[in-house]
Design a protein around this motif. Structure first.
Motif, mmCIF file in Angstrom:
data_model
loop_
_atom_site.group_PDB
_atom_site.id
_atom_site.type_symbol
_atom_site.label_atom_id
_atom_site.label_comp_id
_atom_site.label_asym_id
_atom_site.label_seq_id
_atom_site.Cartn_x
_atom_site.Cartn_y
_atom_site.Cartn_z
ATOM 1 N N HIS A 30 -5.870 -22.834 39.914
ATOM 2 C CA HIS A 30 -5.297 -22.298 38.685
ATOM 3 C C HIS A 30 -5.941 -20.955 38.383
ATOM 4 O O HIS A 30 -7.158 -20.819 38.469
ATOM 5 N N THR A 31 -5.132 -19.965 38.060
ATOM 6 C CA THR A 31 -5.654 -18.672 37.650
ATOM 7 C C THR A 31 -5.908 -18.692 36.150
ATOM 8 O O THR A 31 -5.050 -19.100 35.372
ATOM 9 N N LEU A 32 -7.106 -18.243 35.768
ATOM 10 C CA LEU A 32 -7.531 -18.342 34.381
ATOM 11 C C LEU A 32 -7.391 -17.003 33.674
ATOM 12 O O LEU A 32 -7.798 -15.966 34.208
ATOM 13 N N SER A 33 -6.846 -17.036 32.481
ATOM 14 C CA SER A 33 -6.795 -15.829 31.668
ATOM 15 C C SER A 33 -8.163 -15.572 31.047
ATOM 16 O O SER A 33 -9.068 -16.406 31.136
ATOM 17 N N ASP A 34 -8.317 -14.409 30.415
ATOM 18 C CA ASP A 34 -9.600 -14.074 29.796
ATOM 19 C C ASP A 34 -10.022 -15.129 28.777
ATOM 20 O O ASP A 34 -11.195 -15.460 28.665
ATOM 21 N N SER A 35 -9.067 -15.657 28.036
ATOM 22 C CA SER A 35 -9.401 -16.643 27.002
ATOM 23 C C SER A 35 -9.676 -18.016 27.578
ATOM 24 O O SER A 35 -10.231 -18.878 26.908
ATOM 25 N N GLU A 36 -9.274 -18.243 28.853
ATOM 26 C CA GLU A 36 -9.423 -19.566 29.473
ATOM 27 C C GLU A 36 -10.657 -19.684 30.362
ATOM 28 O O GLU A 36 -10.832 -20.710 31.014
ATOM 29 N N LEU A 37 -11.492 -18.668 30.433
ATOM 30 C CA LEU A 37 -12.627 -18.705 31.341
ATOM 31 C C LEU A 37 -13.420 -19.997 31.191
ATOM 32 O O LEU A 37 -13.745 -20.416 30.081
ATOM 33 N N VAL A 38 -13.736 -20.611 32.322
ATOM 34 C CA VAL A 38 -14.402 -21.911 32.340
ATOM 35 C C VAL A 38 -15.890 -21.726 32.610
ATOM 36 O O VAL A 38 -16.278 -21.005 33.530
ATOM 37 N N SER A 39 -16.721 -22.362 31.803
ATOM 38 C CA SER A 39 -18.167 -22.285 31.991
ATOM 39 C C SER A 39 -18.726 -23.490 32.728
ATOM 40 O O SER A 39 -19.797 -23.413 33.326
ATOM 41 N N VAL A 40 -18.026 -24.619 32.709
ATOM 42 C CA VAL A 40 -18.510 -25.827 33.372
ATOM 43 C C VAL A 40 -17.320 -26.713 33.723
ATOM 44 O O VAL A 40 -16.325 -26.759 32.995
ATOM 45 N N ALA A 41 -17.406 -27.382 34.886
ATOM 46 C CA ALA A 41 -16.370 -28.324 35.326
ATOM 47 C C ALA A 41 -17.051 -29.552 35.909
ATOM 48 O O ALA A 41 -18.036 -29.442 36.626
ATOM 49 N N GLU A 42 -16.525 -30.727 35.578
ATOM 50 C CA GLU A 42 -17.100 -31.983 36.068
ATOM 51 C C GLU A 42 -15.978 -32.933 36.474
ATOM 52 O O GLU A 42 -14.900 -32.941 35.878
ATOM 53 N N GLY A 43 -16.257 -33.742 37.506
ATOM 54 C CA GLY A 43 -15.327 -34.786 37.881
ATOM 55 C C GLY A 43 -15.375 -35.939 36.893
ATOM 56 O O GLY A 43 -16.296 -36.054 36.090
ATOM 57 N N MET A 44 -14.363 -36.791 36.951
ATOM 58 C CA MET A 44 -14.284 -37.949 36.047
ATOM 59 C C MET A 44 -14.284 -39.213 36.877
ATOM 60 O O MET A 44 -13.276 -39.912 37.018
ATOM 61 N N MET A 45 -15.453 -39.531 37.462
ATOM 62 C CA MET A 45 -15.594 -40.726 38.291
ATOM 63 C C MET A 45 -15.361 -41.976 37.453
ATOM 64 O O MET A 45 -15.897 -42.116 36.363
ATOM 65 N N GLY A 46 -14.550 -42.879 37.974
ATOM 66 C CA GLY A 46 -14.269 -44.123 37.264
ATOM 67 C C GLY A 46 -13.072 -44.056 36.360
ATOM 68 O O GLY A 46 -12.694 -45.068 35.742
ATOM 69 N N ALA A 47 -12.436 -42.882 36.249
ATOM 70 C CA ALA A 47 -11.256 -42.758 35.391
ATOM 71 C C ALA A 47 -10.097 -43.541 35.994
ATOM 72 O O ALA A 47 -9.903 -43.584 37.203
ATOM 73 N N ARG A 48 -9.291 -44.151 35.126
ATOM 74 C CA ARG A 48 -8.136 -44.925 35.571
ATOM 75 C C ARG A 48 -6.996 -43.962 35.916
ATOM 76 O O ARG A 48 -6.464 -43.273 35.052
ATOM 77 N N THR A 49 -6.611 -43.945 37.206
ATOM 78 C CA THR A 49 -5.575 -43.012 37.645
ATOM 79 C C THR A 49 -4.912 -43.557 38.900
ATOM 80 O O THR A 49 -5.244 -44.635 39.383
ATOM 81 N N HIS A 50 -3.959 -42.804 39.452
ATOM 82 C CA HIS A 50 -3.252 -43.213 40.662
ATOM 83 C C HIS A 50 -4.016 -42.773 41.902
ATOM 84 O O HIS A 50 -4.890 -41.911 41.848
ATOM 85 N N ASP A 51 -3.655 -43.340 43.057
ATOM 86 C CA ASP A 51 -4.369 -43.049 44.287
ATOM 87 C C ASP A 51 -4.262 -41.585 44.689
ATOM 88 O O ASP A 51 -5.177 -41.036 45.292
ATOM 89 N N ASP A 52 -3.124 -40.955 44.393
ATOM 90 C CA ASP A 52 -2.928 -39.570 44.809
ATOM 91 C C ASP A 52 -3.286 -38.584 43.704
ATOM 92 O O ASP A 52 -2.913 -37.415 43.767
ATOM 93 N N CYS A 53 -4.020 -39.033 42.713
ATOM 94 C CA CYS A 53 -4.327 -38.190 41.566
ATOM 95 C C CYS A 53 -5.817 -38.275 41.245
ATOM 96 O O CYS A 53 -6.412 -39.349 41.252
ATOM 97 N N ALA A 54 -6.432 -37.126 41.002
ATOM 98 C CA ALA A 54 -7.824 -37.065 40.570
ATOM 99 C C ALA A 54 -7.880 -36.388 39.211
ATOM 100 O O ALA A 54 -7.006 -35.579 38.865
ATOM 101 N N LEU A 55 -8.891 -36.730 38.428
ATOM 102 C CA LEU A 55 -9.063 -36.126 37.110
ATOM 103 C C LEU A 55 -10.373 -35.354 37.058
ATOM 104 O O LEU A 55 -11.353 -35.734 37.677
ATOM 105 N N MET A 56 -10.366 -34.260 36.335
ATOM 106 C CA MET A 56 -11.589 -33.522 36.078
ATOM 107 C C MET A 56 -11.536 -32.996 34.646
ATOM 108 O O MET A 56 -10.480 -32.995 33.997
ATOM 109 N N VAL A 57 -12.683 -32.557 34.160
ATOM 110 C CA VAL A 57 -12.761 -32.025 32.804
ATOM 111 C C VAL A 57 -13.455 -30.672 32.865
ATOM 112 O O VAL A 57 -14.389 -30.468 33.644
ATOM 113 N N THR A 58 -12.951 -29.714 32.077
ATOM 114 C CA THR A 58 -13.522 -28.369 32.056
ATOM 115 C C THR A 58 -13.872 -27.972 30.627
ATOM 116 O O THR A 58 -13.251 -28.436 29.664
ATOM 117 N N GLY A 59 -14.865 -27.097 30.514
ATOM 118 C CA GLY A 59 -15.277 -26.578 29.216
ATOM 119 C C GLY A 59 -15.159 -25.070 29.187
ATOM 120 O O GLY A 59 -15.499 -24.393 30.158
#
Length: 295
Positions: free
Chosen positions: A46-75
């Motif tokens: 994903h290309t980030l705009s100036d207002s969307e700049l991300v300072s930290v990203a982490e995976g979400m191990m244990g999150a309930r999701t489908h086999d072909d889908c992963a979740l992550m969280v960004t700040g």
């Protein structure tokens, strides 16, 4: 499902400007593959705009999701927003990446730490101003009070949930003492007044980028310490606290010296021997240490 490594890119030419737009990059390592993924083979998420700049990203191990889908969280660095992302893959490639949920917070400074608690489905976020917010990953609803709860006046460097008690969270601070705070997420008062405070008095403010860890059994906390400003020699140090011990906050911790230089990060991986874990340490001596650790 391949493992995911997400990196944030963006080249700066001077403060406040970037030569290239910020991007979220994706690397994958197929199960059983022997080739190490390389940054030049990274796939853009994903290309980030100036207002969307991300300072930290982490995976979400244990999150309930489908086999072909992963979740992550960004700040966010500038917008101070926390997003849950959905990343879909096929044949080791990303087919879609989109923001799934905005987790409502009231941070007033850069997001500096994130973690996911899968039992309650909570996303915890910490900021440069020392505040911690808790929100629901599914609905985005804010769990903490309107302004978030202040753990410290210093930057929240890392947040980590206890492996055996999902209500107990570790927050690390870049301070000269009391670097580790433990709080119970069931009580907002506990965030303001930690259930347990650990640390060592140091002659140097500890970096926000130090990465402490819980032992997988949940009884021990490992914190890497930088040497003081007047300390010119000595090996890299990792302090170990046993939180089962009633006087662990009062007595000196056990100390382990795995490197000849400052240690910045501690983590654990499963050992080939059943029930045992190897401690992984990263140091200024340009080495990664593996220590067979057994309780």
């Amino acid at each position: 499902m391949p493992s995911l490594l997400v990196a944030v890119s963006g080249e700066r030419t001077k403060p406040g400007s970037r030569r290239n737009p910020g991007q979220l990059m994706y690397l994958n390592q197929e199960t059983g593959a022997t080739r190490t993924p390389r940054l030049q083979n990274a796939q853009q998420l994903h290309t980030l705009s100036d207002s969307e700049l991300v300072s930290v990203a982490e995976g979400m191990m244990g999150a309930r999701t489908h086999d072909d889908c992963a979740l992550m969280v960004t700040g966010g660095m500038r917008d101070r927003k926390v997003y849950v992302w959905e990343v879909k893959t096929a044949a080791g490639r990303v087919t879609a990446a989109k923001k799934r949920q905005l987790v409502r917070t009231r941070h007033t400074s850069r997001i500096s730490a994130l973690c996911f608690e899968p039992v309650h489905n909570y996303v915890l976020s910490g900021s440069d101003s020392g505040r911690v917010n808790i929100g629901c990953a599914e609905t985005g609803r804010e769990i903490t009070s309107d302004n978030g709860e202040r753990v410290s006046t210093q930057v929240v460097g890392k947040l980590a949930v206890c492996p055996i008690n999902p209500n107990l969270v570790l927050a690390s601070m870049g301070t000269t003492s009391d670097q580790v705070r433990l709080f119970d997420i069931r009580s907002r008062l506990s965030i303001q007044r930690p259930a347990l405070t650990l640390g060592l008095q140091r002659g140097r403010t500890q970096s926000r980028y130090l990465r402490p860890a819980w032992h997988p059994h949940g009884d021990l906390i490992f914190y890497p310490f930088l040497r003081g400003s007047t300390e010119t020699g000595g090996d890299g140090m990792v302090a170990i606290w046993d939180v089962r011990y009633q006087r662990c906050a009062e007595d000196a911790p056990q100390v382990f010296h795995p490197h000849k230089a400052d240690v910045w990060s501690v983590s654990f991986v499963e050992s080939r021997t059943a029930g045992r874990h190897a401690m992984v340490t990263v140091s200024n001596d340009h080495c990664i240490g593996f220590t067979d650790f057994q309780l």
